[in-house]
Scaffold this motif. Structure first.
Motif, mmCIF file in Angstrom:
data_model
loop_
_atom_site.group_PDB
_atom_site.id
_atom_site.type_symbol
_atom_site.label_atom_id
_atom_site.label_comp_id
_atom_site.label_asym_id
_atom_site.label_seq_id
_atom_site.Cartn_x
_atom_site.Cartn_y
_atom_site.Cartn_z
ATOM 1 N N PRO A 60 -6.897 6.681 -8.485
ATOM 2 C CA PRO A 60 -8.353 6.751 -8.315
ATOM 3 C C PRO A 60 -8.821 5.797 -7.229
ATOM 4 O O PRO A 60 -8.166 4.789 -6.951
ATOM 5 C CB PRO A 60 -8.879 6.330 -9.688
ATOM 6 C CG PRO A 60 -7.825 5.398 -10.212
ATOM 7 C CD PRO A 60 -6.510 5.941 -9.688
ATOM 8 N N TYR A 61 -9.949 6.109 -6.629
ATOM 9 C CA TYR A 61 -10.540 5.191 -5.649
ATOM 10 C C TYR A 61 -12.045 5.395 -5.627
ATOM 11 O O TYR A 61 -12.578 6.340 -6.205
ATOM 12 C CB TYR A 61 -9.937 5.399 -4.255
ATOM 13 C CG TYR A 61 -10.348 6.671 -3.543
ATOM 14 C CD1 TYR A 61 -11.359 6.669 -2.589
ATOM 15 C CD2 TYR A 61 -9.713 7.881 -3.821
ATOM 16 C CE1 TYR A 61 -11.732 7.840 -1.928
ATOM 17 C CE2 TYR A 61 -10.078 9.051 -3.164
ATOM 18 C CZ TYR A 61 -11.082 9.017 -2.222
ATOM 19 O OH TYR A 61 -11.464 10.176 -1.570
ATOM 20 N N ASP A 62 -12.732 4.471 -4.961
ATOM 21 C CA ASP A 62 -14.187 4.520 -4.897
ATOM 22 C C ASP A 62 -14.622 4.096 -3.501
ATOM 23 O O ASP A 62 -13.809 3.614 -2.698
ATOM 24 C CB ASP A 62 -14.768 3.571 -5.954
ATOM 25 C CG ASP A 62 -16.220 3.859 -6.267
ATOM 26 O OD1 ASP A 62 -16.745 4.881 -5.788
ATOM 27 O OD2 ASP A 62 -16.829 3.058 -6.996
ATOM 28 N N LEU A 63 -15.907 4.285 -3.187
ATOM 29 C CA LEU A 63 -16.448 3.929 -1.885
ATOM 30 C C LEU A 63 -17.456 2.792 -2.031
ATOM 31 O O LEU A 63 -18.169 2.717 -3.026
ATOM 32 C CB LEU A 63 -17.141 5.124 -1.229
ATOM 33 C CG LEU A 63 -16.369 6.435 -1.123
ATOM 34 C CD1 LEU A 63 -17.213 7.453 -0.334
ATOM 35 C CD2 LEU A 63 -15.028 6.249 -0.471
ATOM 36 N N ASN A 64 -17.521 1.931 -1.023
ATOM 37 C CA ASN A 64 -18.540 0.882 -1.026
ATOM 38 C C ASN A 64 -19.932 1.492 -1.112
ATOM 39 O O ASN A 64 -20.759 1.085 -1.921
ATOM 40 C CB ASN A 64 -18.426 0.031 0.245
ATOM 41 C CG ASN A 64 -17.274 -0.934 0.191
ATOM 42 O OD1 ASN A 64 -17.110 -1.671 -0.777
ATOM 43 N ND2 ASN A 64 -16.451 -0.941 1.228
ATOM 44 N N ARG A 222 -13.123 1.312 6.147
ATOM 45 C CA ARG A 222 -14.365 0.571 5.902
ATOM 46 C C ARG A 222 -15.069 1.014 4.626
ATOM 47 O O ARG A 222 -15.806 0.238 4.020
ATOM 48 C CB ARG A 222 -15.311 0.705 7.095
ATOM 49 C CG ARG A 222 -15.811 2.119 7.379
ATOM 50 C CD ARG A 222 -16.650 2.140 8.647
ATOM 51 N NE ARG A 222 -17.159 3.469 8.979
ATOM 52 C CZ ARG A 222 -16.512 4.373 9.705
ATOM 53 N NH1 ARG A 222 -15.292 4.078 10.162
ATOM 54 N NH2 ARG A 222 -17.051 5.542 9.974
ATOM 55 N N HIS A 223 -14.851 2.269 4.222
ATOM 56 C CA HIS A 223 -15.480 2.770 2.999
ATOM 57 C C HIS A 223 -14.735 2.336 1.743
ATOM 58 O O HIS A 223 -15.358 2.122 0.697
ATOM 59 C CB HIS A 223 -15.543 4.298 3.010
ATOM 60 C CG HIS A 223 -16.395 4.869 4.092
ATOM 61 N ND1 HIS A 223 -17.573 4.301 4.508
ATOM 62 C CD2 HIS A 223 -16.247 5.995 4.849
ATOM 63 C CE1 HIS A 223 -18.114 5.025 5.474
ATOM 64 N NE2 HIS A 223 -17.325 6.063 5.699
ATOM 65 N N ILE A 224 -13.414 2.239 1.805
ATOM 66 C CA ILE A 224 -12.629 1.962 0.596
ATOM 67 C C ILE A 224 -12.085 0.539 0.552
ATOM 68 O O ILE A 224 -11.309 0.203 -0.346
ATOM 69 C CB ILE A 224 -11.482 2.983 0.426
ATOM 70 C CG1 ILE A 224 -10.474 2.893 1.569
ATOM 71 C CG2 ILE A 224 -12.039 4.395 0.329
ATOM 72 C CD1 ILE A 224 -9.266 3.806 1.365
ATOM 73 N N ARG A 258 -15.382 -3.386 6.822
ATOM 74 C CA ARG A 258 -15.875 -3.128 5.473
ATOM 75 C C ARG A 258 -17.356 -2.797 5.531
ATOM 76 O O ARG A 258 -18.157 -3.596 6.022
ATOM 77 C CB ARG A 258 -15.645 -4.352 4.593
ATOM 78 C CG ARG A 258 -16.106 -4.171 3.150
ATOM 79 C CD ARG A 258 -15.692 -5.350 2.303
ATOM 80 N NE ARG A 258 -15.994 -5.151 0.900
ATOM 81 C CZ ARG A 258 -15.506 -5.900 -0.085
ATOM 82 N NH1 ARG A 258 -14.686 -6.898 0.209
ATOM 83 N NH2 ARG A 258 -15.829 -5.667 -1.325
ATOM 84 N N ASP A 259 -17.711 -1.617 5.052
ATOM 85 C CA ASP A 259 -19.122 -1.247 4.946
ATOM 86 C C ASP A 259 -19.767 -2.004 3.789
ATOM 87 O O ASP A 259 -19.123 -2.296 2.775
ATOM 88 C CB ASP A 259 -19.266 0.264 4.702
ATOM 89 C CG ASP A 259 -19.578 1.029 5.985
ATOM 90 O OD1 ASP A 259 -19.688 0.389 7.041
ATOM 91 O OD2 ASP A 259 -19.702 2.258 5.930
ATOM 92 N N ALA A 260 -21.051 -2.271 3.941
ATOM 93 C CA ALA A 260 -21.793 -2.922 2.873
ATOM 94 C C ALA A 260 -22.024 -1.948 1.724
ATOM 95 O O ALA A 260 -21.896 -0.726 1.874
ATOM 96 C CB ALA A 260 -23.132 -3.432 3.405
ATOM 97 N N VAL A 261 -22.351 -2.496 0.573
ATOM 98 C CA VAL A 261 -22.774 -1.695 -0.583
ATOM 99 C C VAL A 261 -24.274 -1.477 -0.445
ATOM 100 O O VAL A 261 -25.048 -2.439 -0.410
ATOM 101 C CB VAL A 261 -22.448 -2.409 -1.899
ATOM 102 C CG1 VAL A 261 -22.959 -1.600 -3.098
ATOM 103 C CG2 VAL A 261 -20.941 -2.644 -2.014
ATOM 104 N N ILE A 299 -23.255 6.971 13.069
ATOM 105 C CA ILE A 299 -21.974 6.498 12.570
ATOM 106 C C ILE A 299 -21.855 4.984 12.726
ATOM 107 O O ILE A 299 -22.638 4.336 13.420
ATOM 108 C CB ILE A 299 -20.790 7.186 13.287
ATOM 109 C CG1 ILE A 299 -20.836 6.917 14.800
ATOM 110 C CG2 ILE A 299 -20.754 8.655 12.984
ATOM 111 C CD1 ILE A 299 -19.602 7.395 15.537
ATOM 112 N N TYR A 300 -20.844 4.467 12.094
ATOM 113 C CA TYR A 300 -20.491 3.051 12.157
ATOM 114 C C TYR A 300 -20.361 2.605 13.618
ATOM 115 O O TYR A 300 -19.699 3.262 14.420
ATOM 116 C CB TYR A 300 -19.159 2.866 11.430
ATOM 117 C CG TYR A 300 -18.490 1.536 11.548
ATOM 118 C CD1 TYR A 300 -18.848 0.492 10.690
ATOM 119 C CD2 TYR A 300 -17.479 1.318 12.472
ATOM 120 C CE1 TYR A 300 -18.212 -0.730 10.770
ATOM 121 C CE2 TYR A 300 -16.832 0.097 12.557
ATOM 122 C CZ TYR A 300 -17.207 -0.927 11.704
ATOM 123 O OH TYR A 300 -16.570 -2.140 11.790
#
Length: 382
Positions: A60-64, A222-224, A258-261, A299-300
């Motif tokens: 499993p994984y998630d995104l910021n 950057r998302h994970i 790393r993207d912010a939350v 985009i980023y």
């Protein structure tokens, strides 16, 4: 009274019988061609004992900051063939090998004392999970999307769950499920949850609008780049993928973006808004995407200038502008096109065009606050 030997044998036998009722899933099945009609044909996630369980080797994984989809919660997973691994990419999606299967299950927490179609509008995930899977006594499964990396590229498969919550079947032409969002204050909002058809999947997942080849959106470094509570403890997701053999070439974590939350009040407003634009809009609004003719890039890494919409007039007039003159007017969200389109759920006006039937109130508030904080002004067009 002590149990007799015969009674002990009976208890042991009964325990073995009950334990045998829950057999492990067959190994994950990668389908190199064809269109499997059932989600269970993949053996990635399956329903057993009132839970949606992950198979062995399914991570499993998630995104910021996740893509907004009508307040749906999402369970994302990655599986790769034994001995294969993805290659680290600093900006683009991780370079996954042939044989990779990525799944994303869309679901909602159930509303207490509600009907089957009453679901909660909440960001609270704390009651969703049973181990690494989902507790079906608490959640309503809607759809599971599979992305499979075949020899000729990625292929998308949308599977829709039945009302019994036992199986999901392939719906190539999409589907519509009427639901009601129930907020914490008891207010209710009826809406139609729309499962995209296969061509609509491609419209968002095509990184290059010329080739229109499908690619995953979420699994970028950057998302994970965040921690996840795995069954064996909390660990950074990228480091965990390395640990299980699913990622190679990861540099020192200090150099990984790393993207912010988006809803973290401790993070800078600018970083949160940029992360929200990146995941919700950037897959289309970039120089290669479906919206490349607009000249708007979200985009980023896009400079905060006209490329990002600041004082940029729209490429076409119409209902989508709301009679506003610029995509973003610094300090004036009410005069800006972007929040106007985010605030609509009307086809032909709303943005994003696909993936939602409701307005993300909290996301809209974030973007409005970010625009309100922008310095400067725009020169009127004559």
């Amino acid at each position: 009274m002590a149990m007799t030997y015969r009674a002990i044998l009976l208890v042991v036998g009964l325990a073995a019988l009950l334990g045998g009722c829950h057999r492990p899933m067959p190994p994950v099945a990668f389908h190199a061609d064809g269109r499997p009609p059932r989600l269970s044909d993949w053996h990635v996630v399956e329903v057993h004992g009132g839970k949606l369980e992950l198979n062995q080797g399914v991570v499993p994984y998630d995104l910021n900051t996740p893509l907004f989809t009508d307040y749906a919660h999402k369970l994302r997973t990655i599986w790769m063939p034994k001995g294969e691994s993805a290659k680290y990419q600093p900006v683009d999606t991780l370079d996954f090998p042939v044989g990779t299967v990525i799944s994303k299950t869309f679901y909602y927490p159930r509303a207490a004392d509600g009907t089957f179609t009453d679901v909660l509008r909440t960001d609270d995930y704390s009651h969703d999970f049973a181990g690494q899977g989902l507790d079906l006594s608490r959640v309503h499964l809607v759809e599971t999307r599979i992305l499979a990396r075949r020899k000729d590229g990625w292929v998308a498969f949308p599977y829709v769950w039945n009302n019994a919550q036992t199986e999901a079947t392939l719906q190539r032409t999409g589907a519509v499920e009427p639901l009601t969002l129930v907020a914490a204050d008891g207010s209710r909002e009826d809406f139609n949850y729309v499962v995209p058809d296969e061509s609509q999947c491609a419209s968002c997942h095509a990184q290059d609008w010329v080739s229109r080849q499908v690619h995953p959106i979420g699994p970028k470094a950057r998302h994970i780049n965040k921690d996840y509570a795995y069954a064996d403890g909390v660990q950074n997701q990228l480091e965990h993928l390395v640990k299980v053999g699913y990622l190679s070439g990861l540099p020192a974590m200090a150099g990984v973006p790393r993207d912010a939350v988006w809803n973290d009040p401790k993070a800078p407003l600018d970083a949160r808004a940029r992360a929200y634009f990146d995941i919700n809009c950037g897959h289309c609004h970039n120089i290669h995407g479906a919206a490349n003719t607009t000249g708007l890039s979200l985009i980023y890494g896009t400079p905060e200038d006209r490329h990002m919409g600041i004082c940029k007039p729209p490429t076409a007039a119409g209902r989508g502008t709301g009679d506003h003159l610029f995509d973003i007017v610094p300090g004036q969200p009410d005069e800006s096109i972007i929040p106007y389109r985010l605030s609509s759920a009307e086809p032909g006006v709303m943005m994003p065009e696909l993936g939602r039937s409701t307005v993300h109130r909290e996301g809209l508030a974030l973007i409005r606050a970010w625009i309100a904080a922008q310095p400067g002004s725009c020169t009127p067009i004559h």
